[in-house]
Design a protein around this motif. Structure first.
Motif, PDB file in Angstrom:
ATOM      1  N   GLY A   1       3.357   4.326  12.073  1.00  0.00           N
ATOM      2  CA  GLY A   1       2.128   4.744  11.414  1.00  0.00           C
ATOM      3  C   GLY A   1       1.988   4.180  10.015  1.00  0.00           C
ATOM      4  O   GLY A   1       1.423   4.811   9.129  1.00  0.00           O
ATOM      5  N   VAL A   2       2.499   2.967   9.810  1.00  0.00           N
ATOM      6  CA  VAL A   2       2.522   2.343   8.486  1.00  0.00           C
ATOM      7  C   VAL A   2       1.548   1.182   8.420  1.00  0.00           C
ATOM      8  O   VAL A   2       1.499   0.344   9.320  1.00  0.00           O
ATOM      9  N   LEU A   3       0.786   1.137   7.335  1.00  0.00           N
ATOM     10  CA  LEU A   3      -0.031  -0.032   7.012  1.00  0.00           C
ATOM     11  C   LEU A   3       0.719  -0.789   5.931  1.00  0.00           C
ATOM     12  O   LEU A   3       1.125  -0.204   4.928  1.00  0.00           O
ATOM     13  N   TRP A   4       0.915  -2.077   6.122  1.00  0.00           N
ATOM     14  CA  TRP A   4       1.770  -2.841   5.228  1.00  0.00           C
ATOM     15  C   TRP A   4       1.067  -4.112   4.787  1.00  0.00           C
ATOM     16  O   TRP A   4       0.519  -4.833   5.604  1.00  0.00           O
ATOM     17  N   VAL A   5       1.113  -4.399   3.506  1.00  0.00           N
ATOM     18  CA  VAL A   5       0.654  -5.684   2.988  1.00  0.00           C
ATOM     19  C   VAL A   5       1.902  -6.535   2.823  1.00  0.00           C
ATOM     20  O   VAL A   5       2.791  -6.195   2.038  1.00  0.00           O
ATOM     21  N   PHE A   6       1.961  -7.620   3.572  1.00  0.00           N
ATOM     22  CA  PHE A   6       3.171  -8.428   3.564  1.00  0.00           C
ATOM     23  C   PHE A   6       3.292  -9.253   2.298  1.00  0.00           C
ATOM     24  O   PHE A   6       2.343  -9.886   1.871  1.00  0.00           O
ATOM     25  N   PRO A   7       4.485  -9.249   1.709  1.00  0.00           N
ATOM     26  CA  PRO A   7       4.735 -10.082   0.540  1.00  0.00           C
ATOM     27  C   PRO A   7       4.841 -11.547   0.941  1.00  0.00           C
ATOM     28  O   PRO A   7       4.843 -11.877   2.131  1.00  0.00           O
ATOM     29  N   THR A   8       4.964 -12.413  -0.035  1.00  0.00           N
ATOM     30  CA  THR A   8       4.998 -13.846   0.246  1.00  0.00           C
ATOM     31  C   THR A   8       6.334 -14.338   0.774  1.00  0.00           C
ATOM     32  O   THR A   8       6.393 -15.398   1.377  1.00  0.00           O
ATOM     33  N   SER A   9       7.402 -13.571   0.570  1.00  0.00           N
ATOM     34  CA  SER A   9       8.717 -14.058   0.987  1.00  0.00           C
ATOM     35  C   SER A   9       9.523 -12.978   1.707  1.00  0.00           C
ATOM     36  O   SER A   9       9.285 -11.784   1.538  1.00  0.00           O
ATOM     37  N   VAL A  10      10.481 -13.430   2.478  1.00  0.00           N
ATOM     38  CA  VAL A  10      11.402 -12.529   3.171  1.00  0.00           C
ATOM     39  C   VAL A  10      12.193 -11.720   2.135  1.00  0.00           C
ATOM     40  O   VAL A  10      12.389 -10.517   2.300  1.00  0.00           O
ATOM     41  N   ARG A  11      12.600 -12.371   1.085  1.00  0.00           N
ATOM     42  CA  ARG A  11      13.346 -11.683   0.016  1.00  0.00           C
ATOM     43  C   ARG A  11      12.552 -10.501  -0.528  1.00  0.00           C
ATOM     44  O   ARG A  11      13.078  -9.397  -0.649  1.00  0.00           O
ATOM     45  N   ASN A  12      11.291 -10.723  -0.862  1.00  0.00           N
ATOM     46  CA  ASN A  12      10.461  -9.647  -1.401  1.00  0.00           C
ATOM     47  C   ASN A  12      10.222  -8.548  -0.360  1.00  0.00           C
ATOM     48  O   ASN A  12      10.160  -7.376  -0.713  1.00  0.00           O
ATOM     49  N   LEU A  13      10.085  -8.922   0.900  1.00  0.00           N
ATOM     50  CA  LEU A  13       9.909  -7.918   1.945  1.00  0.00           C
ATOM     51  C   LEU A  13      11.107  -6.979   1.971  1.00  0.00           C
ATOM     52  O   LEU A  13      10.958  -5.773   2.008  1.00  0.00           O
ATOM     53  N   LEU A  14      12.305  -7.541   1.923  1.00  0.00           N
ATOM     54  CA  LEU A  14      13.510  -6.722   1.966  1.00  0.00           C
ATOM     55  C   LEU A  14      13.649  -5.847   0.720  1.00  0.00           C
ATOM     56  O   LEU A  14      14.102  -4.706   0.801  1.00  0.00           O
ATOM     57  N   LEU A  15      13.233  -6.362  -0.429  1.00  0.00           N
ATOM     58  CA  LEU A  15      13.293  -5.578  -1.664  1.00  0.00           C
ATOM     59  C   LEU A  15      12.298  -4.420  -1.665  1.00  0.00           C
ATOM     60  O   LEU A  15      12.549  -3.382  -2.265  1.00  0.00           O
ATOM     61  N   GLU A  16      11.173  -4.586  -0.981  1.00  0.00           N
ATOM     62  CA  GLU A  16      10.117  -3.574  -0.973  1.00  0.00           C
ATOM     63  C   GLU A  16      10.156  -2.654   0.248  1.00  0.00           C
ATOM     64  O   GLU A  16       9.316  -1.774   0.379  1.00  0.00           O
ATOM     65  N   TRP A  17      11.111  -2.833   1.126  1.00  0.00           N
ATOM     66  CA  TRP A  17      11.161  -2.126   2.405  1.00  0.00           C
ATOM     67  C   TRP A  17      11.676  -0.697   2.229  1.00  0.00           C
ATOM     68  O   TRP A  17      12.817  -0.381   2.548  1.00  0.00           O
ATOM     69  N   LYS A  18      10.835   0.184   1.697  1.00  0.00           N
ATOM     70  CA  LYS A  18      11.242   1.571   1.469  1.00  0.00           C
ATOM     71  C   LYS A  18      10.089   2.508   1.780  1.00  0.00           C
ATOM     72  O   LYS A  18       8.943   2.212   1.465  1.00  0.00           O
TER      73      LYS A  18
END
Length: 88
Positions: free
Chosen positions: A43-60
């Motif tokens: 049930g999550v709406l997500w705006v994807f970051p530009t990089s895999v690194r940023n995705l992992l840092l923001e994955w909370k």
């Protein structure tokens, strides 16, 4: 073959964009379909970051229960593994 267009640098999954880890794992249309399905399960709406690194840092997500939070932490790694396996 069009001039300046090389299959060597193209994404093996979509054949539309240049191949990079960021494209294959989060920005490719094929990968994006998997992400959308998976995120909708939570049930999550997500705006994807530009990089895999940023995705992992923001994955909370703080509002998940203990069991769902444990699964949530594993989601990107599991999906990356599946997508990379298809790529190879």
């Amino acid at each position: 073959m069009r001039r300046g267009w090389s299959m060597v640098n193209r994404c093996i999954l979509c054949k539309e964009n240049e191949e990079s880890a960021d494209h294959i794992l989060i920005h490719c249309g094929k990968a994006r379909e998997l992400w959308t399905l998976l995120l909708s399960t939570f049930g999550v709406l997500w705006v994807f970051p530009t990089s895999v690194r940023n995705l992992l840092l923001e994955w909370k997500i703080k509002s998940l229960g203990k069991k769902r939070r444990a699964v949530w932490r594993m989601v990107p790694i599991c999906l990356f593994w599946c997508i990379w396996g298809e790529r190879n």
